[in-house]
Design a protein around this motif. Sequence first.
Motif, PDB file in Angstrom:
ATOM      1  N   ARG A  55      -3.972  -1.836 -19.545  1.00 26.82           N
ATOM      2  CA  ARG A  55      -4.355  -2.319 -18.217  1.00 26.82           C
ATOM      3  C   ARG A  55      -4.726  -1.175 -17.292  1.00 26.82           C
ATOM      4  O   ARG A  55      -5.540  -1.341 -16.389  1.00 26.82           O
ATOM      5  CB  ARG A  55      -3.227  -3.159 -17.617  1.00 26.82           C
ATOM      6  CG  ARG A  55      -2.857  -4.351 -18.497  1.00 26.82           C
ATOM      7  CD  ARG A  55      -1.878  -5.269 -17.816  1.00 26.82           C
ATOM      8  NE  ARG A  55      -2.526  -5.988 -16.729  1.00 26.82           N
ATOM      9  CZ  ARG A  55      -1.957  -6.231 -15.561  1.00 26.82           C
ATOM     10  NH1 ARG A  55      -0.756  -5.768 -15.289  1.00 26.82           N
ATOM     11  NH2 ARG A  55      -2.598  -6.918 -14.635  1.00 26.82           N
ATOM     12  N   ARG A  56      -4.139   0.001 -17.505  1.00 31.07           N
ATOM     13  CA  ARG A  56      -4.520   1.155 -16.686  1.00 31.07           C
ATOM     14  C   ARG A  56      -5.932   1.609 -17.010  1.00 31.07           C
ATOM     15  O   ARG A  56      -6.633   2.147 -16.150  1.00 31.07           O
ATOM     16  CB  ARG A  56      -3.527   2.300 -16.898  1.00 31.07           C
ATOM     17  CG  ARG A  56      -2.139   2.017 -16.363  1.00 31.07           C
ATOM     18  CD  ARG A  56      -1.335   3.284 -16.154  1.00 31.07           C
ATOM     19  NE  ARG A  56      -1.090   4.007 -17.386  1.00 31.07           N
ATOM     20  CZ  ARG A  56      -0.042   3.794 -18.184  1.00 31.07           C
ATOM     21  NH1 ARG A  56       0.827   2.846 -17.893  1.00 31.07           N
ATOM     22  NH2 ARG A  56       0.122   4.512 -19.272  1.00 31.07           N
ATOM     23  N   LEU A  57      -6.377   1.408 -18.256  1.00 23.51           N
ATOM     24  CA  LEU A  57      -7.707   1.841 -18.660  1.00 23.51           C
ATOM     25  C   LEU A  57      -8.799   0.884 -18.200  1.00 23.51           C
ATOM     26  O   LEU A  57      -9.951   1.275 -18.051  1.00 23.51           O
ATOM     27  CB  LEU A  57      -7.763   1.985 -20.182  1.00 23.51           C
ATOM     28  CG  LEU A  57      -6.886   3.089 -20.785  1.00 23.51           C
ATOM     29  CD1 LEU A  57      -6.934   3.021 -22.303  1.00 23.51           C
ATOM     30  CD2 LEU A  57      -7.335   4.459 -20.293  1.00 23.51           C
ATOM     31  N   LEU A  58      -8.437  -0.382 -17.982  1.00 30.17           N
ATOM     32  CA  LEU A  58      -9.405  -1.388 -17.557  1.00 30.17           C
ATOM     33  C   LEU A  58      -9.444  -1.456 -16.031  1.00 30.17           C
ATOM     34  O   LEU A  58      -8.444  -1.161 -15.366  1.00 30.17           O
ATOM     35  CB  LEU A  58      -9.038  -2.754 -18.156  1.00 30.17           C
ATOM     36  CG  LEU A  58      -9.123  -2.826 -19.697  1.00 30.17           C
ATOM     37  CD1 LEU A  58      -8.504  -4.121 -20.205  1.00 30.17           C
ATOM     38  CD2 LEU A  58     -10.564  -2.708 -20.164  1.00 30.17           C
ATOM     39  N   PRO A  59     -10.571  -1.886 -15.452  1.00 26.63           N
ATOM     40  CA  PRO A  59     -10.741  -1.774 -13.998  1.00 26.63           C
ATOM     41  C   PRO A  59     -10.230  -2.980 -13.208  1.00 26.63           C
ATOM     42  O   PRO A  59     -10.680  -3.216 -12.097  1.00 26.63           O
ATOM     43  CB  PRO A  59     -12.274  -1.674 -13.871  1.00 26.63           C
ATOM     44  CG  PRO A  59     -12.782  -2.526 -14.989  1.00 26.63           C
ATOM     45  CD  PRO A  59     -11.811  -2.324 -16.134  1.00 26.63           C
ATOM     46  N   PHE A  60      -9.276  -3.741 -13.749  1.00 27.57           N
ATOM     47  CA  PHE A  60      -8.883  -4.979 -13.095  1.00 27.57           C
ATOM     48  C   PHE A  60      -7.728  -4.812 -12.117  1.00 27.57           C
ATOM     49  O   PHE A  60      -7.472  -5.699 -11.303  1.00 27.57           O
ATOM     50  CB  PHE A  60      -8.506  -6.029 -14.149  1.00 27.57           C
ATOM     51  CG  PHE A  60      -9.600  -6.294 -15.147  1.00 27.57           C
ATOM     52  CD1 PHE A  60     -10.912  -6.492 -14.738  1.00 27.57           C
ATOM     53  CD2 PHE A  60      -9.317  -6.330 -16.499  1.00 27.57           C
ATOM     54  CE1 PHE A  60     -11.927  -6.722 -15.647  1.00 27.57           C
ATOM     55  CE2 PHE A  60     -10.326  -6.571 -17.436  1.00 27.57           C
ATOM     56  CZ  PHE A  60     -11.625  -6.764 -17.002  1.00 27.57           C
ATOM     57  N   THR A  61      -6.996  -3.703 -12.199  1.00 28.23           N
ATOM     58  CA  THR A  61      -5.854  -3.480 -11.309  1.00 28.23           C
ATOM     59  C   THR A  61      -5.900  -2.073 -10.726  1.00 28.23           C
ATOM     60  O   THR A  61      -4.911  -1.334 -10.742  1.00 28.23           O
ATOM     61  CB  THR A  61      -4.524  -3.692 -12.055  1.00 28.23           C
ATOM     62  OG1 THR A  61      -4.506  -2.866 -13.235  1.00 28.23           O
ATOM     63  CG2 THR A  61      -4.345  -5.148 -12.469  1.00 28.23           C
ATOM     64  N   ASP A  62      -7.040  -1.684 -10.214  1.00 30.85           N
ATOM     65  CA  ASP A  62      -7.188  -0.352  -9.636  1.00 30.85           C
ATOM     66  C   ASP A  62      -6.234  -0.165  -8.454  1.00 30.85           C
ATOM     67  O   ASP A  62      -5.991  -1.107  -7.688  1.00 30.85           O
ATOM     68  CB  ASP A  62      -8.624  -0.143  -9.150  1.00 30.85           C
ATOM     69  CG  ASP A  62      -9.618  -0.007 -10.286  1.00 30.85           C
ATOM     70  OD1 ASP A  62      -9.180   0.303 -11.409  1.00 30.85           O
ATOM     71  OD2 ASP A  62     -10.825  -0.222 -10.054  1.00 30.85           O
ATOM     72  N   PRO A  63      -5.697   1.046  -8.276  1.00 31.63           N
ATOM     73  CA  PRO A  63      -4.878   1.320  -7.081  1.00 31.63           C
ATOM     74  C   PRO A  63      -5.745   1.332  -5.832  1.00 31.63           C
ATOM     75  O   PRO A  63      -6.947   1.583  -5.882  1.00 31.63           O
ATOM     76  CB  PRO A  63      -4.286   2.698  -7.371  1.00 31.63           C
ATOM     77  CG  PRO A  63      -5.235   3.332  -8.338  1.00 31.63           C
ATOM     78  CD  PRO A  63      -5.803   2.213  -9.165  1.00 31.63           C
ATOM     79  N   TYR A  64      -5.111   1.058  -4.710  1.00 35.29           N
ATOM     80  CA  TYR A  64      -5.826   1.133  -3.436  1.00 35.29           C
ATOM     81  C   TYR A  64      -6.304   2.561  -3.188  1.00 35.29           C
ATOM     82  O   TYR A  64      -5.579   3.517  -3.479  1.00 35.29           O
ATOM     83  CB  TYR A  64      -4.915   0.732  -2.287  1.00 35.29           C
ATOM     84  CG  TYR A  64      -4.721  -0.750  -2.094  1.00 35.29           C
ATOM     85  CD1 TYR A  64      -5.654  -1.690  -2.538  1.00 35.29           C
ATOM     86  CD2 TYR A  64      -3.605  -1.232  -1.416  1.00 35.29           C
ATOM     87  CE1 TYR A  64      -5.474  -3.035  -2.333  1.00 35.29           C
ATOM     88  CE2 TYR A  64      -3.413  -2.585  -1.196  1.00 35.29           C
ATOM     89  CZ  TYR A  64      -4.351  -3.485  -1.660  1.00 35.29           C
ATOM     90  OH  TYR A  64      -4.175  -4.834  -1.452  1.00 35.29           O
ATOM     91  N   ALA A  78       0.824  -1.210   0.000  1.00 39.71           N
ATOM     92  CA  ALA A  78       0.000   0.000   0.000  1.00 39.71           C
ATOM     93  C   ALA A  78       0.859   1.261   0.000  1.00 39.71           C
ATOM     94  O   ALA A  78       0.521   2.257  -0.647  1.00 39.71           O
ATOM     95  CB  ALA A  78      -0.930  -0.015   1.209  1.00 39.71           C
ATOM     96  N   LEU A  79       1.986   1.220   0.705  1.00 41.23           N
ATOM     97  CA  LEU A  79       2.849   2.389   0.807  1.00 41.23           C
ATOM     98  C   LEU A  79       3.666   2.644  -0.461  1.00 41.23           C
ATOM     99  O   LEU A  79       3.939   3.802  -0.797  1.00 41.23           O
ATOM    100  CB  LEU A  79       3.795   2.238   2.006  1.00 41.23           C
ATOM    101  CG  LEU A  79       3.137   2.352   3.379  1.00 41.23           C
ATOM    102  CD1 LEU A  79       4.103   1.904   4.465  1.00 41.23           C
ATOM    103  CD2 LEU A  79       2.668   3.783   3.647  1.00 41.23           C
ATOM    104  N   ILE A  80       4.072   1.593  -1.170  1.00 42.06           N
ATOM    105  CA  ILE A  80       4.954   1.800  -2.334  1.00 42.06           C
ATOM    106  C   ILE A  80       4.227   1.628  -3.665  1.00 42.06           C
ATOM    107  O   ILE A  80       4.850   1.754  -4.724  1.00 42.06           O
ATOM    108  CB  ILE A  80       6.176   0.861  -2.284  1.00 42.06           C
ATOM    109  CG1 ILE A  80       5.780  -0.594  -2.529  1.00 42.06           C
ATOM    110  CG2 ILE A  80       6.928   1.023  -0.970  1.00 42.06           C
ATOM    111  CD1 ILE A  80       6.978  -1.528  -2.673  1.00 42.06           C
ATOM    112  N   GLU A  81       2.914   1.373  -3.632  1.00 37.32           N
ATOM    113  CA  GLU A  81       2.194   1.115  -4.874  1.00 37.32           C
ATOM    114  C   GLU A  81       2.320   2.265  -5.871  1.00 37.32           C
ATOM    115  O   GLU A  81       2.577   2.038  -7.062  1.00 37.32           O
ATOM    116  CB  GLU A  81       0.717   0.831  -4.597  1.00 37.32           C
ATOM    117  CG  GLU A  81      -0.072   0.564  -5.872  1.00 37.32           C
ATOM    118  CD  GLU A  81      -1.553   0.326  -5.637  1.00 37.32           C
ATOM    119  OE1 GLU A  81      -2.190  -0.257  -6.536  1.00 37.32           O
ATOM    120  OE2 GLU A  81      -2.070   0.720  -4.573  1.00 37.32           O
ATOM    121  N   ASP A  82       2.140   3.492  -5.418  1.00 34.55           N
ATOM    122  CA  ASP A  82       2.204   4.619  -6.343  1.00 34.55           C
ATOM    123  C   ASP A  82       3.580   4.723  -6.984  1.00 34.55           C
ATOM    124  O   ASP A  82       3.708   5.027  -8.179  1.00 34.55           O
ATOM    125  CB  ASP A  82       1.855   5.926  -5.621  1.00 34.55           C
ATOM    126  CG  ASP A  82       0.392   6.004  -5.229  1.00 34.55           C
ATOM    127  OD1 ASP A  82      -0.420   5.292  -5.845  1.00 34.55           O
ATOM    128  OD2 ASP A  82       0.060   6.773  -4.307  1.00 34.55           O
TER     129      ASP A  82
END
Length: 319
Positions: free
Chosen positions: A174-183, A158-162
């Motif tokens: 993959r960024r446009l599709l909703p399968f790997t949304d950020p927390y 959670a801390l290093i995801e961005d």
Amino acid sequence: MPPDRFTPLPRPLAADGTPRRVGVEIELGGLSEAEVAGICTDTLGGRAEQGDGPFWIIRDSRIGTLEVYLDIFLRKATQSKLRDLALELGREVVPVEIVTEPLDMAGLEALEDLTRALRRAGALGSGAGWVFGFGVHLNVQIASQADGDVIRPLLAYALIEDWMRRDNPIDESRRLLPFTDPYPTDLVRGLIALGPEAALRDVMTLYLSLTPSRNHGLDMLPIFAHLAPETVDRKLSGPVSARPAFHFRLPDCLIDEEGWSIADEWQRWIMVERVAWDAALLARLAEAWSDDHGVVTLSRARWADRCGAILHEAGMVAS
């Protein structure tokens, strides 16, 4: 590490003293299920058996059992002409998926032989189409069922995801599709408040209240369903495959690109665990994240930069 070699986990053994294992799911296009099944046996040995329609199982390969199928909910429906027609119509955008049993490090390295063979045969990855969004999912066995062994990797991610998303961006499709949304930032804030020594039941309550979804770069629901099935069942309407493993969905499948390997994508998870087991670094990142974020987060880019600087100072990444 040499090419196609997998960096060992920082904590390589499970609670029973056996090596921790990793199940792998590879999504790809450009080839049919039958073609993929044939390449699996040609590369890894074993025998391919066709199941109900376009679904295959490979038994007794060098890395055990593999499943190959079109990754669509209809694959679980009763076979019918209508179902099979719908599967055919979906082939242009729905990936073929290869699913392994849990593998040790040698098994992961053998899997790279398969990805190279698939590339030579014309397999396509995320970059081959705007709506493909194909990924590699890593199901990494937990070190133990102790609360901290589940919570610390979750907090670290959670801390290093961005920073991970900025430093090594996933494919645009993959960024446009909703399968790997950020927390959501509220989840990160809540995890920091609970801390790495929190009770797992409190973390599960927080997670399920703020984001009871499978569609994140790190999907915790399989672990929660394994450890507390009734809690997850009460919150979710659909079934969750329970297993004692982190379901890491962030890595890309760029199988058609020369030089791409699962071993490179594996480094994303290695970084998560390195941060998780460095108590001082985990605390520093948590404090800096809280300092960086106000009540409302308008941009995640600033934290990505600051996180990268902290990881560099800690010797985790090059400049």
